[in-house]
Design a protein around this motif. Sequence first.
Motif, PDB file in Angstrom:
ATOM      1  N   GLN A  57     -24.125 -11.406  -1.473  1.00 16.41           N
ATOM      2  CA  GLN A  57     -24.025 -12.286  -0.607  1.00 16.41           C
ATOM      3  C   GLN A  57     -22.490 -13.217   0.664  1.00 16.41           C
ATOM      4  OE1 GLN A  57     -27.754 -13.878   0.159  1.00 16.41           O
ATOM      5  NE2 GLN A  57     -28.587 -12.394  -1.224  1.00 16.41           N
ATOM      6  N   THR A  58     -21.711 -13.045  -0.612  1.00 14.62           N
ATOM      7  CA  THR A  58     -20.580 -14.177   0.396  1.00 14.62           C
ATOM      8  C   THR A  58     -19.441 -12.882  -0.632  1.00 14.62           C
ATOM      9  OG1 THR A  58     -19.211 -15.799   0.518  1.00 14.62           O
ATOM     10  CG2 THR A  58     -20.390 -15.206  -1.739  1.00 14.62           C
ATOM     11  N   GLU A  59     -18.040 -13.126   0.796  1.00 12.33           N
ATOM     12  CA  GLU A  59     -17.191 -12.940  -0.661  1.00 12.33           C
ATOM     13  C   GLU A  59     -16.724 -12.760  -2.180  1.00 12.33           C
ATOM     14  OE1 GLU A  59     -17.309 -14.057   2.888  1.00 12.33           O
ATOM     15  OE2 GLU A  59     -16.189 -12.235   3.799  1.00 12.33           O
ATOM     16  N   GLY A  60     -16.242 -12.546  -2.778  1.00 12.70           N
ATOM     17  CA  GLY A  60     -15.327 -12.838  -4.277  1.00 12.70           C
ATOM     18  C   GLY A  60     -17.002 -13.389  -4.971  1.00 12.70           C
ATOM     19  N   ALA A  61     -16.155 -13.074  -6.072  1.00 12.16           N
ATOM     20  CA  ALA A  61     -17.470 -13.050  -7.452  1.00 12.16           C
ATOM     21  C   ALA A  61     -17.668 -14.243  -7.564  1.00 12.16           C
ATOM     22  CB  ALA A  61     -16.912 -12.183  -9.162  1.00 12.16           C
ATOM     23  N   GLN A  62     -16.737 -15.579  -7.236  1.00 10.67           N
ATOM     24  CA  GLN A  62     -17.612 -16.778  -7.335  1.00 10.67           C
ATOM     25  C   GLN A  62     -17.684 -16.983  -5.891  1.00 10.67           C
ATOM     26  OE1 GLN A  62     -16.130 -19.405 -10.540  1.00 10.67           O
ATOM     27  NE2 GLN A  62     -14.887 -17.773 -11.706  1.00 10.67           N
ATOM     28  N   GLY A  63     -18.113 -16.429  -4.941  1.00  4.15           N
ATOM     29  CA  GLY A  63     -17.794 -16.968  -3.524  1.00  4.15           C
ATOM     30  C   GLY A  63     -19.164 -18.031  -3.144  1.00  4.15           C
ATOM     31  N   VAL A  64     -20.359 -17.073  -4.446  1.00  2.00           N
ATOM     32  CA  VAL A  64     -21.367 -17.944  -3.792  1.00  2.00           C
ATOM     33  C   VAL A  64     -21.231 -19.651  -4.228  1.00  2.00           C
ATOM     34  CG1 VAL A  64     -22.318 -18.503  -6.657  1.00  2.00           C
ATOM     35  CG2 VAL A  64     -23.346 -19.253  -4.986  1.00  2.00           C
ATOM     36  N   PHE A  65     -20.564 -20.600  -4.807  1.00  2.00           N
ATOM     37  CA  PHE A  65     -20.282 -21.857  -5.135  1.00  2.00           C
ATOM     38  C   PHE A  65     -18.860 -22.807  -4.024  1.00  2.00           C
ATOM     39  CE2 PHE A  65     -19.515 -19.578  -9.931  1.00  2.00           C
ATOM     40  CZ  PHE A  65     -20.559 -20.580 -10.062  1.00  2.00           C
ATOM     41  N   TYR A  66     -18.619 -22.032  -3.398  1.00  2.00           N
ATOM     42  CA  TYR A  66     -17.724 -22.046  -1.582  1.00  2.00           C
ATOM     43  C   TYR A  66     -18.823 -21.298  -0.839  1.00  2.00           C
ATOM     44  CZ  TYR A  66     -14.167 -21.453  -5.417  1.00  2.00           C
ATOM     45  OH  TYR A  66     -13.187 -21.724  -6.704  1.00  2.00           O
ATOM     46  N   ASN A  67     -19.675 -21.196  -0.353  1.00  2.00           N
ATOM     47  CA  ASN A  67     -21.061 -21.038   0.660  1.00  2.00           C
ATOM     48  C   ASN A  67     -22.226 -21.393   0.425  1.00  2.00           C
ATOM     49  OD1 ASN A  67     -22.877 -19.449   2.187  1.00  2.00           O
ATOM     50  ND2 ASN A  67     -21.244 -17.727   2.289  1.00  2.00           N
ATOM     51  N   ASP A  68     -22.513 -22.859   1.147  1.00  6.85           N
ATOM     52  CA  ASP A  68     -23.963 -24.074   1.392  1.00  6.85           C
ATOM     53  C   ASP A  68     -24.878 -23.122   1.211  1.00  6.85           C
ATOM     54  OD1 ASP A  68     -21.638 -25.837   0.588  1.00  6.85           O
ATOM     55  OD2 ASP A  68     -21.784 -26.818   2.356  1.00  6.85           O
ATOM     56  N   LEU A  69     -24.887 -21.950   2.387  1.00  5.95           N
ATOM     57  CA  LEU A  69     -25.928 -20.804   1.918  1.00  5.95           C
ATOM     58  C   LEU A  69     -26.982 -20.311   1.375  1.00  5.95           C
ATOM     59  CD1 LEU A  69     -28.727 -20.730   4.729  1.00  5.95           C
ATOM     60  CD2 LEU A  69     -26.778 -18.366   5.573  1.00  5.95           C
ATOM     61  N   VAL A  70     -25.703 -19.671   1.167  1.00 13.86           N
ATOM     62  CA  VAL A  70     -26.347 -18.994  -0.049  1.00 13.86           C
ATOM     63  C   VAL A  70     -26.639 -19.790  -1.635  1.00 13.86           C
ATOM     64  CG1 VAL A  70     -25.237 -16.610  -1.888  1.00 13.86           C
ATOM     65  CG2 VAL A  70     -24.869 -17.085   0.891  1.00 13.86           C
ATOM     66  N   LEU A  71     -25.218 -20.424  -1.531  1.00 14.40           N
ATOM     67  CA  LEU A  71     -25.631 -21.750  -3.353  1.00 14.40           C
ATOM     68  C   LEU A  71     -27.359 -22.304  -2.926  1.00 14.40           C
ATOM     69  CD1 LEU A  71     -24.698 -22.041  -5.664  1.00 14.40           C
ATOM     70  CD2 LEU A  71     -23.749 -24.495  -4.016  1.00 14.40           C
ATOM     71  N   LYS A  72     -27.628 -22.302  -1.875  1.00 16.01           N
ATOM     72  CA  LYS A  72     -28.838 -23.150  -1.894  1.00 16.01           C
ATOM     73  C   LYS A  72     -29.860 -21.953  -1.678  1.00 16.01           C
ATOM     74  CE  LYS A  72     -28.412 -26.332   1.591  1.00 16.01           C
ATOM     75  NZ  LYS A  72     -28.056 -26.713   3.314  1.00 16.01           N
ATOM     76  N   THR A  73     -29.749 -20.996  -1.685  1.00 14.45           N
ATOM     77  CA  THR A  73     -30.233 -19.421  -1.756  1.00 14.45           C
ATOM     78  C   THR A  73     -30.638 -19.484  -3.491  1.00 14.45           C
ATOM     79  OG1 THR A  73     -30.095 -17.769   0.198  1.00 14.45           O
ATOM     80  CG2 THR A  73     -31.568 -16.823  -1.745  1.00 14.45           C
ATOM     81  N   LEU A  74     -29.346 -19.396  -4.574  1.00 17.10           N
ATOM     82  CA  LEU A  74     -28.839 -19.248  -5.602  1.00 17.10           C
ATOM     83  C   LEU A  74     -30.261 -20.245  -6.613  1.00 17.10           C
ATOM     84  CD1 LEU A  74     -28.330 -17.586  -7.547  1.00 17.10           C
ATOM     85  CD2 LEU A  74     -26.036 -19.213  -7.695  1.00 17.10           C
ATOM     86  N   LYS A  75     -30.135 -21.740  -5.435  1.00 10.35           N
ATOM     87  CA  LYS A  75     -30.681 -22.903  -6.446  1.00 10.35           C
ATOM     88  C   LYS A  75     -32.086 -22.357  -5.874  1.00 10.35           C
ATOM     89  CE  LYS A  75     -28.611 -26.556  -5.906  1.00 10.35           C
ATOM     90  NZ  LYS A  75     -27.727 -27.544  -5.770  1.00 10.35           N
TER      91      LYS A  75
END
Length: 335
Positions: A282-300
Amino acid sequence: MKIVGTGLVCLDIIDAENKVRLMNGGTCANVMTALAQLGEQASVMLPDYVDDPLRGRFYDTFKLLGVSVITYGETRRNIPRIIEAYNEKHTHFFYTKCPVCHRDLILGKYISLSEAKKIMDRILDNDVLFVDRISDGIKMLASEFNEKGKKVFYEPNSGRNLDAVIAMTRKSNIVKFSTDRISMKIADKIIEECKDGKLDLVIATQGESGLQFSYRTESGYFTDWITGPYIEFETTVDTSGAGDWLSAGFLHFWADEGFLLERDCIYGSLKKGLFLSDVCSQTEGAQGVFYNDLVLKTLKRRFHIKLESRLEAYLLNHGDENGKSCLQCLLEYDD
């Protein structure tokens, strides 16, 4: 689970929405980072890039994401780079050469036999060895893990040198590949050639068509190809790291099941891994989740992820420094 990996570890240069960002990347780095964030003890083996201006940022990012770094020698080469850009339909494509100066960005140095012997005692306490490239040192490490009864997970990056793939597969317990690199016909040949080796499980991902797997039964024979789980991804922005997150998620959940070679166990672990891939696409880059607060919250919310805000704070303090090896070229490049 304690796991060590070696193979493609690089810097991803993400060129999206008129902004250039740097992330650690490469199959091995992505899988180890995801596993570390899922709570596993994960390490990467790589050379010390002593002359690269981004060396500090590269190693600091691994540390902040919970991945231990084991160096096996110095190199004057730069950290390999891969440029990921997008067209008007937001479909990703990759450069392994600078689009401006045409310099080769992805020349890697993989562990030699002598280097592998020097670090052997430091890694044999791991439960799993993950590899996505082949070298004499990597083959020797796999053999040592075989002798100790440990697991070897092999993710071939290409099927061009089939003899080398088969030789590495014979030393591996789990092999996962994409059918856009290795066809199902060749996969059948690999299983036939390796059925008397260490191989226990083969996973074939087929993009939007899903995946299949085959495993060794108690009788010693491999099952026919079993259609694996399939889920509809919710909001796909970039699938460039989906396979890496699937590998990490599968290993994490399958380890919880004791690496049981049983259909429902493998199927369920793969399905949980696919849900992890979904969120991280849901964000650019294979590790982009760690740079995107919204997607990171979904992941957590869905998974037990350790990361708080340390990585973003580090990047805010250091910025996206430019160094040599085509970063400035990229900043000036207009597609």
